[in-house]
Design a protein around this motif. Sequence first.
Motif, PDB file in Angstrom:
ATOM      1  N   GLN A  10       0.804  -1.038   0.016  1.00  0.00           N
ATOM      2  CA  GLN A  10      -0.090  -0.021  -0.076  1.00  0.00           C
ATOM      3  C   GLN A  10       0.881   1.264  -0.123  1.00  0.00           C
ATOM      4  OE1 GLN A  10      -3.398   0.326  -0.351  1.00  0.00           O
ATOM      5  NE2 GLN A  10      -3.028  -1.731  -1.138  1.00  0.00           N
ATOM      6  N   LYS A  11       2.026   1.186  -0.478  1.00  0.00           N
ATOM      7  CA  LYS A  11       2.946   2.348  -0.549  1.00  0.00           C
ATOM      8  C   LYS A  11       2.658   2.889  -1.778  1.00  0.00           C
ATOM      9  CE  LYS A  11       7.828   3.506  -0.943  1.00  0.00           C
ATOM     10  NZ  LYS A  11       9.337   3.042  -1.224  1.00  0.00           N
ATOM     11  N   THR A  12       2.628   4.486  -1.769  1.00  0.00           N
ATOM     12  CA  THR A  12       2.252   5.059  -3.029  1.00  0.00           C
ATOM     13  C   THR A  12       3.328   6.052  -3.341  1.00  0.00           C
ATOM     14  OG1 THR A  12      -0.169   4.964  -2.596  1.00  0.00           O
ATOM     15  CG2 THR A  12       0.582   6.792  -3.991  1.00  0.00           C
ATOM     16  N   LEU A  13       3.730   6.034  -4.727  1.00  0.00           N
ATOM     17  CA  LEU A  13       4.822   6.834  -5.155  1.00  0.00           C
ATOM     18  C   LEU A  13       4.085   8.034  -6.032  1.00  0.00           C
ATOM     19  CD1 LEU A  13       7.201   4.378  -6.627  1.00  0.00           C
ATOM     20  CD2 LEU A  13       7.509   5.575  -4.359  1.00  0.00           C
ATOM     21  N   ILE A  14       4.415   9.060  -5.972  1.00  0.00           N
ATOM     22  CA  ILE A  14       4.122  10.521  -6.834  1.00  0.00           C
ATOM     23  C   ILE A  14       5.201  10.468  -7.973  1.00  0.00           C
ATOM     24  CG2 ILE A  14       3.428  12.455  -7.226  1.00  0.00           C
ATOM     25  CD1 ILE A  14       1.257  10.894  -5.709  1.00  0.00           C
ATOM     26  N   LEU A  15       5.092  10.168  -9.130  1.00  0.00           N
ATOM     27  CA  LEU A  15       6.271  10.503 -10.174  1.00  0.00           C
ATOM     28  C   LEU A  15       6.096  11.827 -10.890  1.00  0.00           C
ATOM     29  CD1 LEU A  15       6.333   6.642 -11.434  1.00  0.00           C
ATOM     30  CD2 LEU A  15       7.575   7.918  -9.568  1.00  0.00           C
ATOM     31  N   ARG A  16       7.216  12.290 -10.770  1.00  0.00           N
ATOM     32  CA  ARG A  16       7.001  13.862 -11.600  1.00  0.00           C
ATOM     33  C   ARG A  16       8.095  13.619 -12.782  1.00  0.00           C
ATOM     34  NH1 ARG A  16       6.232  14.787  -5.967  1.00  0.00           N
ATOM     35  NH2 ARG A  16       4.071  15.744  -5.500  1.00  0.00           N
ATOM     36  N   GLN A  17       8.356  14.962 -13.194  1.00  0.00           N
ATOM     37  CA  GLN A  17       9.310  15.174 -14.287  1.00  0.00           C
ATOM     38  C   GLN A  17      10.724  14.763 -13.598  1.00  0.00           C
ATOM     39  OE1 GLN A  17      10.273  19.293 -15.431  1.00  0.00           O
ATOM     40  NE2 GLN A  17      10.496  18.716 -17.512  1.00  0.00           N
ATOM     41  N   ASN A  18      11.275  13.898 -14.819  1.00  0.00           N
ATOM     42  CA  ASN A  18      12.668  13.407 -14.617  1.00  0.00           C
ATOM     43  C   ASN A  18      12.784  12.397 -13.443  1.00  0.00           C
ATOM     44  OD1 ASN A  18      13.681  14.934 -16.592  1.00  0.00           O
ATOM     45  ND2 ASN A  18      15.499  15.751 -15.411  1.00  0.00           N
ATOM     46  N   ASP A  19      11.720  11.921 -13.039  1.00  0.00           N
ATOM     47  CA  ASP A  19      11.776  10.598 -12.180  1.00  0.00           C
ATOM     48  C   ASP A  19      11.690   9.331 -12.856  1.00  0.00           C
ATOM     49  OD1 ASP A  19      11.649  11.843  -9.686  1.00  0.00           O
ATOM     50  OD2 ASP A  19       9.420  11.877  -9.531  1.00  0.00           O
ATOM     51  N   ILE A  20      12.504   8.428 -12.542  1.00  0.00           N
ATOM     52  CA  ILE A  20      12.712   7.052 -12.980  1.00  0.00           C
ATOM     53  C   ILE A  20      12.321   6.000 -11.767  1.00  0.00           C
ATOM     54  CG2 ILE A  20      14.184   5.400 -13.865  1.00  0.00           C
ATOM     55  CD1 ILE A  20      16.007   7.642 -14.753  1.00  0.00           C
ATOM     56  N   ALA A  21      11.491   5.127 -12.200  1.00  0.00           N
ATOM     57  CA  ALA A  21      10.950   4.311 -11.215  1.00  0.00           C
ATOM     58  C   ALA A  21      11.076   2.823 -11.804  1.00  0.00           C
ATOM     59  CB  ALA A  21       9.512   4.685 -11.059  1.00  0.00           C
ATOM     60  N   LEU A  22      11.187   1.724 -10.836  1.00  0.00           N
ATOM     61  CA  LEU A  22      11.225   0.431 -11.130  1.00  0.00           C
ATOM     62  C   LEU A  22       9.931  -0.203 -10.729  1.00  0.00           C
ATOM     63  CD1 LEU A  22      12.492  -2.390 -11.970  1.00  0.00           C
ATOM     64  CD2 LEU A  22      13.654  -2.395  -9.704  1.00  0.00           C
ATOM     65  N   ILE A  23       9.175  -0.990 -11.543  1.00  0.00           N
ATOM     66  CA  ILE A  23       8.245  -1.908 -10.973  1.00  0.00           C
ATOM     67  C   ILE A  23       8.625  -3.210 -11.343  1.00  0.00           C
ATOM     68  CG2 ILE A  23       5.754  -2.564 -11.263  1.00  0.00           C
ATOM     69  CD1 ILE A  23       5.154   0.283 -12.566  1.00  0.00           C
ATOM     70  N   ALA A  37      20.556  11.618 -14.328  1.00  0.00           N
ATOM     71  CA  ALA A  37      19.208  11.375 -15.063  1.00  0.00           C
ATOM     72  C   ALA A  37      19.085  12.262 -16.130  1.00  0.00           C
ATOM     73  CB  ALA A  37      18.447  12.059 -13.904  1.00  0.00           C
ATOM     74  N   ASP A  38      19.739  13.617 -16.208  1.00  0.00           N
ATOM     75  CA  ASP A  38      19.304  14.389 -17.364  1.00  0.00           C
ATOM     76  C   ASP A  38      19.914  13.771 -18.507  1.00  0.00           C
ATOM     77  OD1 ASP A  38      17.898  16.279 -16.022  1.00  0.00           O
ATOM     78  OD2 ASP A  38      19.798  17.849 -15.814  1.00  0.00           O
ATOM     79  N   ALA A  39      21.263  13.089 -18.530  1.00  0.00           N
ATOM     80  CA  ALA A  39      21.909  12.402 -19.411  1.00  0.00           C
ATOM     81  C   ALA A  39      21.128  11.282 -20.010  1.00  0.00           C
ATOM     82  CB  ALA A  39      23.136  12.123 -19.112  1.00  0.00           C
ATOM     83  N   ILE A  40      20.647  10.570 -19.139  1.00  0.00           N
ATOM     84  CA  ILE A  40      19.673   9.301 -19.380  1.00  0.00           C
ATOM     85  C   ILE A  40      18.698   9.663 -20.324  1.00  0.00           C
ATOM     86  CG2 ILE A  40      18.104   7.357 -18.532  1.00  0.00           C
ATOM     87  CD1 ILE A  40      20.444   7.321 -16.416  1.00  0.00           C
ATOM     88  N   PHE A  41      17.821  10.849 -19.678  1.00  0.00           N
ATOM     89  CA  PHE A  41      16.502  11.311 -20.454  1.00  0.00           C
ATOM     90  C   PHE A  41      16.835  11.461 -21.862  1.00  0.00           C
ATOM     91  CE2 PHE A  41      14.373  10.943 -16.628  1.00  0.00           C
ATOM     92  CZ  PHE A  41      13.070  10.655 -16.940  1.00  0.00           C
ATOM     93  N   ALA A  42      18.105  12.251 -22.041  1.00  0.00           N
ATOM     94  CA  ALA A  42      18.674  12.933 -23.281  1.00  0.00           C
ATOM     95  C   ALA A  42      18.838  11.819 -24.418  1.00  0.00           C
ATOM     96  CB  ALA A  42      19.778  13.815 -23.165  1.00  0.00           C
ATOM     97  N   THR A  43      19.415  10.746 -24.010  1.00  0.00           N
ATOM     98  CA  THR A  43      19.759   9.817 -24.722  1.00  0.00           C
ATOM     99  C   THR A  43      18.571   8.863 -25.139  1.00  0.00           C
ATOM    100  OG1 THR A  43      21.975   9.292 -23.631  1.00  0.00           O
ATOM    101  CG2 THR A  43      21.227   7.627 -24.983  1.00  0.00           C
ATOM    102  N   MET A  44      17.609   8.764 -24.140  1.00  0.00           N
ATOM    103  CA  MET A  44      16.055   7.893 -24.363  1.00  0.00           C
ATOM    104  C   MET A  44      15.488   8.845 -25.454  1.00  0.00           C
ATOM    105  SD  MET A  44      15.238   5.271 -22.960  1.00  0.00           S
ATOM    106  CE  MET A  44      15.556   4.246 -21.574  1.00  0.00           C
ATOM    107  N   ARG A  45      15.534  10.012 -25.418  1.00  0.00           N
ATOM    108  CA  ARG A  45      14.917  10.735 -26.468  1.00  0.00           C
ATOM    109  C   ARG A  45      15.546  10.666 -27.874  1.00  0.00           C
ATOM    110  NH1 ARG A  45      14.775  14.936 -22.422  1.00  0.00           N
ATOM    111  NH2 ARG A  45      16.463  15.788 -23.203  1.00  0.00           N
ATOM    112  N   ARG A  46      16.595  10.691 -27.868  1.00  0.00           N
ATOM    113  CA  ARG A  46      17.467  10.245 -29.119  1.00  0.00           C
ATOM    114  C   ARG A  46      17.188   8.635 -29.717  1.00  0.00           C
ATOM    115  NH1 ARG A  46      21.451  13.330 -27.075  1.00  0.00           N
ATOM    116  NH2 ARG A  46      22.798  11.384 -26.408  1.00  0.00           N
TER     117      ARG A  46
END
Length: 263
Positions: free
Chosen positions: A45-58, A103-112
């Motif tokens: 019953q743990k709740t996470l709020i994910l926002r810009q530049n957050d990375i989460a594992l399920i 994190a910024d570098a990971i998102f930039a590479t993901m976009r490409r």
Amino acid sequence: MQIELINQSYQEGLEEFKLKSFKRKWNILTLVVDGEYAITFKETQKTLILRQNDIALIPAGAEIERRVKSAVTYYHVAFYAQADHPFYLSAAPGKLNMPREQADAIFATMRRAFLLPDNRDLITHMVERVFVEHYLSGNGAKARLRPLSEEVESAIRYMRQNFDKKIDMDELAERVFLSHSGLIWKFKRELNTTPSNYLGILRLRYAKQLLLNYSYSIMEISEMCGYSNPFYFTNAFCRHTGMSPTAFRKHHLKEKLPQQSSK
């Protein structure tokens, strides 16, 4: 390969999830580009709020509910990870913390990467990178760089030399001058796993080598890897890789293997 990609997708400006609750046999990485949404792990019953530049594992097997709080744009990557993957093991379910610049570098590479038509290998590399960056920015790296104790090293050496035979954990503990519970405690403390699980990893790692390099039958491979019958071997292999030994061989090989005589 320790990470095997299943699929990846990009959702832009999503205002509501069609599938609000689910449970999967594979792992999921979600990388939020914009907006906000909530994930609740039903078991805790743990709740996470994910926002810009957050990375989460399920992680595989986790049952979750999710809800959009403001129109969300995100990357979704589904994958299998080997049970002995060192960096994946250090990641707990939920947000993966790392320095902002990484994190910024990971998102930039993901976009490409998502713009490329054939991006499977690159996305797989990015999943690896996420776990490496998380590992290096946390306490896991320091803990895992500690040298192993003599007892654990001796136990591992014996397992490697005898994993094709039946290994009794009580007898193994005696060999390294520990009680059974003491051996388990040391393995959990130093390697974050149990002796039995570590032995299983060694056996299945060797099984994959045999499947990919020789034409031994499933029964022969199960015997060579220390399993009492092919049924137990197939079940263990499926839990470890997400597919049967036969499916694993077909998936990774296109050419016929050379015939091998039985031992």
